[in-house]
Motif scaffolding. Structure first.
Motif, PDB file in Angstrom:
ATOM      1  N   MET A  83       0.846  -1.188   0.000  1.00 23.63           N
ATOM      2  CA  MET A  83       0.000   0.000   0.000  1.00 23.63           C
ATOM      3  C   MET A  83       0.881   1.237   0.000  1.00 23.63           C
ATOM      4  O   MET A  83       1.638   1.462   0.940  1.00 23.63           O
ATOM      5  CB  MET A  83      -0.919  -0.001   1.226  1.00 23.63           C
ATOM      6  CG  MET A  83      -1.741  -1.276   1.368  1.00 23.63           C
ATOM      7  SD  MET A  83      -2.930  -1.199   2.714  1.00 23.63           S
ATOM      8  CE  MET A  83      -1.817  -1.140   4.115  1.00 23.63           C
ATOM      9  N   ASN A  84       0.791   2.017  -1.051  1.00 26.47           N
ATOM     10  CA  ASN A  84       1.563   3.251  -1.190  1.00 26.47           C
ATOM     11  C   ASN A  84       0.632   4.451  -1.233  1.00 26.47           C
ATOM     12  O   ASN A  84      -0.567   4.317  -1.470  1.00 26.47           O
ATOM     13  CB  ASN A  84       2.399   3.203  -2.464  1.00 26.47           C
ATOM     14  CG  ASN A  84       3.396   2.072  -2.479  1.00 26.47           C
ATOM     15  OD1 ASN A  84       3.921   1.669  -1.436  1.00 26.47           O
ATOM     16  ND2 ASN A  84       3.674   1.547  -3.655  1.00 26.47           N
ATOM     17  N   SER A  85       1.198   5.613  -1.019  1.00 21.76           N
ATOM     18  CA  SER A  85       0.434   6.869  -1.064  1.00 21.76           C
ATOM     19  C   SER A  85      -0.828   6.760  -0.209  1.00 21.76           C
ATOM     20  O   SER A  85      -1.937   7.108  -0.654  1.00 21.76           O
ATOM     21  CB  SER A  85       0.069   7.208  -2.508  1.00 21.76           C
ATOM     22  OG  SER A  85       1.226   7.330  -3.303  1.00 21.76           O
ATOM     23  N   LEU A  86      -0.658   6.291   0.995  1.00 16.44           N
ATOM     24  CA  LEU A  86      -1.808   6.055   1.865  1.00 16.44           C
ATOM     25  C   LEU A  86      -2.511   7.352   2.229  1.00 16.44           C
ATOM     26  O   LEU A  86      -1.878   8.412   2.382  1.00 16.44           O
ATOM     27  CB  LEU A  86      -1.370   5.315   3.118  1.00 16.44           C
ATOM     28  CG  LEU A  86      -1.134   3.817   2.901  1.00 16.44           C
ATOM     29  CD1 LEU A  86      -0.287   3.233   4.007  1.00 16.44           C
ATOM     30  CD2 LEU A  86      -2.463   3.078   2.799  1.00 16.44           C
ATOM     31  N   LYS A  87      -3.828   7.248   2.380  1.00 20.37           N
ATOM     32  CA  LYS A  87      -4.674   8.385   2.707  1.00 20.37           C
ATOM     33  C   LYS A  87      -5.425   8.088   4.011  1.00 20.37           C
ATOM     34  O   LYS A  87      -5.648   6.912   4.338  1.00 20.37           O
ATOM     35  CB  LYS A  87      -5.700   8.613   1.590  1.00 20.37           C
ATOM     36  CG  LYS A  87      -5.099   8.798   0.212  1.00 20.37           C
ATOM     37  CD  LYS A  87      -6.190   8.887  -0.839  1.00 20.37           C
ATOM     38  CE  LYS A  87      -5.607   9.043  -2.236  1.00 20.37           C
ATOM     39  NZ  LYS A  87      -6.676   9.118  -3.278  1.00 20.37           N
ATOM     40  N   THR A 119      -3.963   2.344  10.306  1.00 18.87           N
ATOM     41  CA  THR A 119      -4.401   3.691  10.642  1.00 18.87           C
ATOM     42  C   THR A 119      -3.499   4.688   9.936  1.00 18.87           C
ATOM     43  O   THR A 119      -2.274   4.632  10.081  1.00 18.87           O
ATOM     44  CB  THR A 119      -4.355   3.928  12.156  1.00 18.87           C
ATOM     45  OG1 THR A 119      -5.167   2.949  12.814  1.00 18.87           O
ATOM     46  CG2 THR A 119      -4.880   5.318  12.499  1.00 18.87           C
ATOM     47  N   VAL A 120      -4.110   5.583   9.173  1.00 16.42           N
ATOM     48  CA  VAL A 120      -3.374   6.587   8.428  1.00 16.42           C
ATOM     49  C   VAL A 120      -3.721   7.959   9.013  1.00 16.42           C
ATOM     50  O   VAL A 120      -4.878   8.381   8.982  1.00 16.42           O
ATOM     51  CB  VAL A 120      -3.717   6.551   6.929  1.00 16.42           C
ATOM     52  CG1 VAL A 120      -2.856   7.547   6.162  1.00 16.42           C
ATOM     53  CG2 VAL A 120      -3.530   5.147   6.371  1.00 16.42           C
ATOM     54  N   SER A 121      -2.725   8.623   9.544  1.00 16.16           N
ATOM     55  CA  SER A 121      -2.945   9.931  10.146  1.00 16.16           C
ATOM     56  C   SER A 121      -2.734  11.039   9.122  1.00 16.16           C
ATOM     57  O   SER A 121      -1.919  10.913   8.209  1.00 16.16           O
ATOM     58  CB  SER A 121      -2.005  10.124  11.328  1.00 16.16           C
ATOM     59  OG  SER A 121      -0.655  10.105  10.892  1.00 16.16           O
ATOM     60  N   SER A 122      -3.460  12.114   9.314  1.00 18.40           N
ATOM     61  CA  SER A 122      -3.364  13.239   8.351  1.00 18.40           C
ATOM     62  C   SER A 122      -2.315  14.248   8.761  1.00 18.40           C
ATOM     63  O   SER A 122      -1.763  14.181   9.832  1.00 18.40           O
ATOM     64  CB  SER A 122      -4.718  13.926   8.246  1.00 18.40           C
ATOM     65  OG  SER A 122      -5.125  14.386   9.522  1.00 18.40           O
TER      66      SER A 122
END
Length: 122
Positions: A83-87, A119-122
């Motif tokens: 998984m790349n460029s995660l949002k 979990t992808v943080s902004s």
């Protein structure tokens, strides 16, 4: 007992990468279609990607196409999700699944893992 065990989840910043792994306990799974699904809180489980038993055919949900790559290593009974460029909207529990059928994009797979949190943080 047949098992699928996921690993590799965690916390990552937006734009980062993770690789999920799924180990199958039996050689039988070598001939099965493998897939990844995900489920965010309060939402239904959704299809992410699947790969044919030989690895020569893959399919992705539109929301991840171009960012995620599914692959498998039948010699090791493993399937992966790079998984790349995660949002932030990729945040979910990710599940590995296996089924003897083909081209299944609904959550009707016969075998499931326990899931791994991403979990992808902004």
């Amino acid at each position: 007992q047949v098992q699928l065990v996921e690993s590799g989840g965690g916390l990552v910043q937006a734009g980062g990468s993770l690789r999920l792994s799924c180990a199958a306990s039996e050689r039988t799974f070598r001939s099965y279609t493998k897939a990844w699904f995900r489920q965010a809180p309060g939402k239904e489980r959704e299809f992410v990607a699947h790969i044919s038993w030989s690895g020569d055919s893959t399919y992705y949900a539109g929301s991840v196409k171009g960012r995620f790559t599914i692959s498998r290593d039948n010699a090791k009974n493993m399937v992966y999700l790079q998984m790349n460029s995660l949002k932030p909207e990729d945040t979910a529990v990710y599940y590995c699944a296996a089924d003897p059928g083909r081209n299944i994009r609904t959550a009707t797979y016969a075998f499931w893992g326990q899931g791994t949190q991403v979990t992808v943080s902004s």
